[in-house]
Design a protein around this motif. Structure first.
Motif, PDB file in Angstrom:
ATOM      1  N   VAL A  38       0.728  -1.378   0.079  1.00  0.00           N
ATOM      2  CA  VAL A  38      -0.003  -0.131  -0.007  1.00  0.00           C
ATOM      3  C   VAL A  38       0.764   0.976   0.177  1.00  0.00           C
ATOM      4  CG1 VAL A  38      -1.630   1.163   1.437  1.00  0.00           C
ATOM      5  CG2 VAL A  38      -2.283  -1.030   0.953  1.00  0.00           C
ATOM      6  N   THR A  39       1.889   1.264   0.658  1.00  0.00           N
ATOM      7  CA  THR A  39       2.838   2.230   1.041  1.00  0.00           C
ATOM      8  C   THR A  39       3.589   2.380  -0.425  1.00  0.00           C
ATOM      9  OG1 THR A  39       3.331   1.882   3.079  1.00  0.00           O
ATOM     10  CG2 THR A  39       4.815   3.374   2.196  1.00  0.00           C
ATOM     11  N   LEU A  40       4.040   1.410  -1.140  1.00  0.00           N
ATOM     12  CA  LEU A  40       4.659   1.613  -2.267  1.00  0.00           C
ATOM     13  C   LEU A  40       3.932   2.063  -3.602  1.00  0.00           C
ATOM     14  CD1 LEU A  40       7.170   0.622  -4.258  1.00  0.00           C
ATOM     15  CD2 LEU A  40       6.292  -1.271  -4.326  1.00  0.00           C
ATOM     16  N   LEU A  41       2.696   1.521  -3.474  1.00  0.00           N
ATOM     17  CA  LEU A  41       1.807   1.905  -4.425  1.00  0.00           C
ATOM     18  C   LEU A  41       1.289   3.520  -4.293  1.00  0.00           C
ATOM     19  CD1 LEU A  41      -0.463  -1.085  -5.141  1.00  0.00           C
ATOM     20  CD2 LEU A  41       1.235  -0.348  -6.567  1.00  0.00           C
ATOM     21  N   SER A  42       1.177   3.750  -3.072  1.00  0.00           N
ATOM     22  CA  SER A  42       0.666   5.335  -2.664  1.00  0.00           C
ATOM     23  C   SER A  42       1.922   6.305  -3.127  1.00  0.00           C
ATOM     24  CB  SER A  42       0.369   5.377  -1.196  1.00  0.00           C
ATOM     25  OG  SER A  42      -0.858   4.439  -1.032  1.00  0.00           O
ATOM     26  N   VAL A  47       3.887  10.354  -6.381  1.00  0.00           N
ATOM     27  CA  VAL A  47       4.975  11.051  -7.473  1.00  0.00           C
ATOM     28  C   VAL A  47       4.578  11.295  -8.874  1.00  0.00           C
ATOM     29  CG1 VAL A  47       7.366  10.498  -8.440  1.00  0.00           C
ATOM     30  CG2 VAL A  47       6.912  10.094  -5.870  1.00  0.00           C
ATOM     31  N   ASN A  48       3.872  10.350  -9.307  1.00  0.00           N
ATOM     32  CA  ASN A  48       3.218  10.451 -10.589  1.00  0.00           C
ATOM     33  C   ASN A  48       2.338  11.721 -10.593  1.00  0.00           C
ATOM     34  OD1 ASN A  48       4.500   8.492 -12.092  1.00  0.00           O
ATOM     35  ND2 ASN A  48       3.012   6.995 -11.357  1.00  0.00           N
ATOM     36  N   TYR A  49       1.557  11.943  -9.700  1.00  0.00           N
ATOM     37  CA  TYR A  49       0.577  12.955  -9.413  1.00  0.00           C
ATOM     38  C   TYR A  49       1.120  14.346  -9.538  1.00  0.00           C
ATOM     39  CZ  TYR A  49      -2.998  16.344  -8.024  1.00  0.00           C
ATOM     40  OH  TYR A  49      -3.847  17.338  -7.729  1.00  0.00           O
ATOM     41  N   ILE A  50       2.277  14.483  -8.613  1.00  0.00           N
ATOM     42  CA  ILE A  50       3.143  15.659  -8.348  1.00  0.00           C
ATOM     43  C   ILE A  50       3.970  16.103  -9.640  1.00  0.00           C
ATOM     44  CG2 ILE A  50       5.072  16.528  -7.275  1.00  0.00           C
ATOM     45  CD1 ILE A  50       4.206  15.073  -4.676  1.00  0.00           C
ATOM     46  N   MET A  51       4.524  14.849 -10.496  1.00  0.00           N
ATOM     47  CA  MET A  51       5.283  15.207 -11.716  1.00  0.00           C
ATOM     48  C   MET A  51       4.147  15.534 -12.687  1.00  0.00           C
ATOM     49  SD  MET A  51       7.980  12.453 -11.385  1.00  0.00           S
ATOM     50  CE  MET A  51       8.657  12.690 -13.138  1.00  0.00           C
ATOM     51  N   GLY A  52       2.910  15.369 -12.521  1.00  0.00           N
ATOM     52  CA  GLY A  52       2.065  15.891 -13.647  1.00  0.00           C
ATOM     53  C   GLY A  52       1.797  14.929 -14.696  1.00  0.00           C
ATOM     54  N   LEU A  53       2.137  13.332 -14.446  1.00  0.00           N
ATOM     55  CA  LEU A  53       2.056  12.533 -15.265  1.00  0.00           C
ATOM     56  C   LEU A  53       0.476  11.840 -15.066  1.00  0.00           C
ATOM     57  CD1 LEU A  53       5.102  10.664 -14.622  1.00  0.00           C
ATOM     58  CD2 LEU A  53       4.802  12.128 -16.609  1.00  0.00           C
ATOM     59  N   TRP A  60     -12.498  11.712  -7.995  1.00  0.00           N
ATOM     60  CA  TRP A  60     -11.609  10.632  -7.400  1.00  0.00           C
ATOM     61  C   TRP A  60     -10.392  11.542  -6.886  1.00  0.00           C
ATOM     62  CZ3 TRP A  60     -12.323   5.555  -7.053  1.00  0.00           C
ATOM     63  CH2 TRP A  60     -11.208   4.724  -6.657  1.00  0.00           C
ATOM     64  N   ASN A  61      -9.820  11.081  -5.666  1.00  0.00           N
ATOM     65  CA  ASN A  61      -8.576  11.945  -5.439  1.00  0.00           C
ATOM     66  C   ASN A  61      -7.620  10.716  -4.829  1.00  0.00           C
ATOM     67  OD1 ASN A  61      -9.500  11.079  -2.542  1.00  0.00           O
ATOM     68  ND2 ASN A  61     -10.791  13.036  -2.570  1.00  0.00           N
ATOM     69  N   PHE A  62      -6.527  11.240  -4.083  1.00  0.00           N
ATOM     70  CA  PHE A  62      -5.592  10.383  -3.554  1.00  0.00           C
ATOM     71  C   PHE A  62      -6.160   9.529  -2.507  1.00  0.00           C
ATOM     72  CE2 PHE A  62      -1.901   9.484  -0.968  1.00  0.00           C
ATOM     73  CZ  PHE A  62      -1.114   8.920  -1.600  1.00  0.00           C
ATOM     74  N   GLY A  63      -6.959  10.040  -1.558  1.00  0.00           N
ATOM     75  CA  GLY A  63      -7.417   9.255  -0.623  1.00  0.00           C
ATOM     76  C   GLY A  63      -8.127   8.122  -1.012  1.00  0.00           C
ATOM     77  N   TRP A  64      -9.072   8.194  -2.061  1.00  0.00           N
ATOM     78  CA  TRP A  64      -9.866   7.318  -2.547  1.00  0.00           C
ATOM     79  C   TRP A  64      -8.779   6.159  -3.164  1.00  0.00           C
ATOM     80  CZ3 TRP A  64     -14.364   6.034  -1.531  1.00  0.00           C
ATOM     81  CH2 TRP A  64     -15.347   7.224  -1.185  1.00  0.00           C
TER      82      TRP A  64
END
Length: 83
Positions: A38-42, A47-53, A60-64
């Motif tokens: 769960v930690t690895l996938l999160s 990182v993908n979200y922050i980099m704009g990928l 939908w959001n990071f919590g979901w």
């Protein structure tokens, strides 16, 4: 097909095979294994979200997504044990 599309097609099945193929015995190791994944996938998703990928849509959001990671592994295990 672009490289990103290939990665989206190959990554999920690969992750499931690794997750289930190395799933440990004993509840302490199992809990640690679930927390690790769960930690690895999160972290990868963040990182993908922050980099704009990637981006979130339709509420939908990071919590979901993190909750989906937590619950998804249990469904894979139910399927594995049913075999």
């Amino acid at each position: 097909m672009e490289i990103g599309g290939t990665v989206r097609i190959i990554s999920p099945p690969s992750i499931v095979f690794i997750y289930l193929g190395r799933y440990p015995t004993g509840w302490v190791k199992q809990v640690a294994w679930i927390i690790f994944w769960v930690t690895l996938l999160s972290v990868v998703e963040l990182v993908n979200y922050i980099m704009g990928l990637m981006s979130y849509h339709n509420g939908w959001n990071f919590g979901w997504s993190e909750n989906d990671d937590r619950c998804g592994g249990h469904f894979f295990l139910l399927n594995k044990r049913a075999e």
